[in-house]
Motif scaffolding. Structure first.
Motif, PDB file in Angstrom:
ATOM      1  N   ILE A 198      54.718  35.847   1.134  1.00 25.06           N
ATOM      2  CA  ILE A 198      53.323  36.959   0.538  1.00 25.06           C
ATOM      3  C   ILE A 198      52.615  37.033   1.776  1.00 25.06           C
ATOM      4  O   ILE A 198      51.974  35.974   2.333  1.00 25.06           O
ATOM      5  N   ALA A 201      56.124  41.002   0.535  1.00 24.28           N
ATOM      6  CA  ALA A 201      56.716  39.835  -0.339  1.00 24.28           C
ATOM      7  C   ALA A 201      58.032  39.791  -0.066  1.00 24.28           C
ATOM      8  O   ALA A 201      58.986  40.744   0.283  1.00 24.28           O
ATOM      9  N   ILE A 212      59.831  33.159  -5.915  1.00 22.91           N
ATOM     10  CA  ILE A 212      58.417  34.171  -5.442  1.00 22.91           C
ATOM     11  C   ILE A 212      58.433  33.445  -3.871  1.00 22.91           C
ATOM     12  O   ILE A 212      58.076  32.070  -4.069  1.00 22.91           O
TER      13      ILE A 212
END
Length: 205
Positions: free
Chosen positions: A170, A105, A167
């Motif tokens: 990933i 990640a 984020i």
């Protein structure tokens, strides 16, 4: 002003600030792949996210990702968690065999919790890169589960360590497991015993 109005204003301001940010480039990371030069048997990667609920159409491979609860906002093609600490679930179809399984990640701002699970088994993150990012400090982390017997479905769960996490990227990968040195030693011992037994049998015949 109502609380909901204030939250909406904050979300709009933050979203506007990051709306022009570039998303991660497909299969480009600041750190080297944690599995080195090995070729993954399976590989799934997200570099952008369809919605704050998650994404079932990664840029590479086939898998799903979801956030629980989905209390976040869209920032460009990333996801920004405001005041919550969501659990993130990612899935990858399994294959027969024995594998080293990786979760990777890239985040900015605050970071992810150090513990993640694969089908309920815990692993601790390894920090592979840190540097300045457009949304705060950037980190690339990975987790690895060694010698995992292939299953029908790999389910990863991990969490943000604090609110305000962007984020960005990933990835999930399975790599054919390399036997430990002790495994090679046991194999050599077994072959040696078989050879000795064969020689003894020939002498007695």
């Amino acid at each position: 002003m109502s609380l909901s109005y204030n939250l909406a204003a904050i979300a709009l301001a933050v979203g506007t600030a990051f709306a022009t940010s570039a998303s991660a480039t497909t299969n480009v990371w600041d750190s080297q792949a944690p599995w080195g030069g090995a070729t993954p048997v399976q590989y799934v990667e997200w570099n952008s996210f369809d919605s704050i609920e998650g994404d079932s159409t990664p840029e590479i491979g086939a898998g799903t990702i979801s956030l629980t609860p989905p209390a976040a906002i869209q920032m460009g093609e990333g996801i920004y968690t405001l005041f919550n600490m969501p659990t993130i679930t990612a899935t990858l179809a399994g294959t027969a065999g024995v594998f080293d399984v990786y979760l990777r990640a890239a985040v900015q701002g605050n970071t992810l919790a150090s513990e993640a699970t694969l089908n309920g088994i815990s692993a601790t993150s390894v920090l592979a890169f840190t540097g300045a990012g457009s949304h705060g400090d950037e980190e690339e982390l990975y987790w690895v589960w060694n010698n995992v017997v292939g299953t029908d479905l790999y389910t990863f769960q991990f969490k943000t360590a604090a609110p305000h996490v962007f984020i960005d990227q990933i990835a999930l990968a399975t790599v054919a497991a390399v036997p430990e040195p002790s495994t090679y030693a046991m194999l050599a011992l077994g072959l040696g015993i078989l050879g000795a037994a064969s020689r003894l049998s020939r002498k007695q015949s």
